[in-house]
Write an enzyme that holds these catalytic residues in place. Structure first.
Site, PDB file in Angstrom:
ATOM      1  CB  THR A 199      -0.919  -0.013   1.233  1.00  0.00           C
ATOM      2  OG1 THR A 199      -1.670  -1.229   1.249  1.00  0.00           O
ATOM      3  CG2 THR A 199      -1.886   1.163   1.185  1.00  0.00           C
ATOM      4  CE1 TYR A 211      -1.780  -5.095   4.047  1.00  0.00           C
ATOM      5  CE2 TYR A 211      -0.949  -4.893   1.815  1.00  0.00           C
ATOM      6  CZ  TYR A 211      -1.277  -4.320   3.015  1.00  0.00           C
ATOM      7  OH  TYR A 211      -1.106  -2.971   3.195  1.00  0.00           O
ATOM      8  CE1 TYR A 263     -15.856  -2.530  -8.456  1.00  0.00           C
ATOM      9  CE2 TYR A 263     -16.593  -4.521  -9.571  1.00  0.00           C
ATOM     10  CZ  TYR A 263     -16.695  -3.168  -9.365  1.00  0.00           C
ATOM     11  OH  TYR A 263     -17.633  -2.436 -10.047  1.00  0.00           O
ATOM     12  CE  LYS A 318       1.350  -4.363   6.195  1.00  0.00           C
ATOM     13  NZ  LYS A 318       1.105  -3.313   5.203  1.00  0.00           N
TER      14      LYS A 318
END
Length: 311
Positions: A49, A138, A112, A166
């Site tokens: 990110t 993640y 999405y 993570k």
């Protein structure tokens, strides 16, 4: 470089320096990597990110990863974000990352369109089967709008699909429950749990997390290395003091006014403005459509760097 089992320590999610024209700035990226390694980080994470992977083209992603691998030159493992909406797209990124020399992959759940936990598990298994590199999940619900269930993570840890997590959920209670579940099956010795919440690193390490992936580590990697070392040595008062200093510095992500820019633009702009002020990168540009920090916000970032002892 082989990934330690389990991966531990400080793993900064690298910003991707850009030129004013929007190209990946190779010189600045190499300087940024060198500063991280000099601070003593244990691995680096490209195209997360903080690396603006959601805003970069596929060609820019490949350029940034190749440059990161070249700059690291085998001194620590390089984790590559292969974040995308669908399994097919993630597989393309994963194969490209393997070809460019990444040591491990980092992927979110598909997004999405929503996925059932069974579909998320199948997604990770397909990626792991297709590319023979350690795969780290993640968990970032703020971006993908679903949380990785603990039961799914334990299942994928047990069968060897995932090498770690993570956790950027911000849910310290859920993180602690996951750590308990992993310890109950002896999986904490092979499955890495890395917190992505840079404001509560000391608490996560006390609970049993193996390390941290701090966005603010772009700005102050040495601070997170000190925090981690204090925690691992059981110097909890010193760890808390370092954490408090970093909490104060973290205010730089809020320098941008919400009336004029998105939260993402303020965070990434704050990191890059700090790196520019520190002389690490040549330009604080962020990828379109993110707006740049205005001058008064950059002044606020400078003040926070001075207060943190970095300028």
């Amino acid at each position: 470089m082989p990934l330690p089992v389990p991966l531990s320590g400080v793993v900064p999610p690298l910003c991707t320096p850009l030129t004013r024209a929007g190209d990946v700035d190779l010189r600045s990226l190499a300087a940024h990597v060198e500063r991280q390694l000099a601070a003593g980080v244990d691995a680096v994470f490209a195209l997360g990110t903080s690396g603006e992977s959601a805003h970069l083209s596929d060609a820019q992603r490949r350029t940034a990863l190749r440059a990161t691998v070249d700059a690291v030159a085998g001194r620590v493992p390089v984790l590559a974000g292969v974040i995308d909406m669908t399994t097919a797209r993630v597989l393309e990124h994963a194969r490209a990352a393997a070809g460019l020399g990444a040591d491990a992959l980092v992927a979110t759940a598909p997004f999405y369109t929503g996925t059932h936990p069974a579909e998320t598990a199948a997604h990770y298994r397909r990626v792991r089967d297709a590319v023979d590199l350690p795969l780290i999940a993640y968990d970032i619900p703020s971006a993908v709008h679903s949380k990785l269930p603990a039961a799914t993570l334990v299942e994928l840890a047990a069968d060897g699909t995932l090498a770690g997590l993570k956790d950027s959920s911000g849910d310290l209670g859920a993180l602690r429950r996951l750590l308990l579940a992993l310890r109950g099956q002896g999986l904490d010795r092979t499955f890495a749990v890395l917190t992505g919440s840079e404001l509560t690193v000391d608490a996560a390490l006390l609970a049993g997390a193996h390390g941290v992936v701090p966005g603010l580590g772009n700005v102050d990697p040495a601070g997170y290395v000190r925090l981690y070392e204090h925690a691992r040595a059981g110097r909890w008062a010193e760890a808390a003091a370092e954490q408090d200093r970093l909490v104060a510095l973290f205010a730089l992500v809020e320098a941008g006014e919400p009336a004029g820019m998105s939260g993402s633009a303020s965070v990434l702009g704050g990191f890059k403005a700090a790196l520019h002020l520190l002389g690490v990168i040549d330009c604080a540009a962020t990828a379109a459509p993110l707006r740049p920090l205005p001058a008064d916000a950059v002044t606020a970032v400078r003040r926070l760097l001075v207060e943190a002892g970095l300028l």
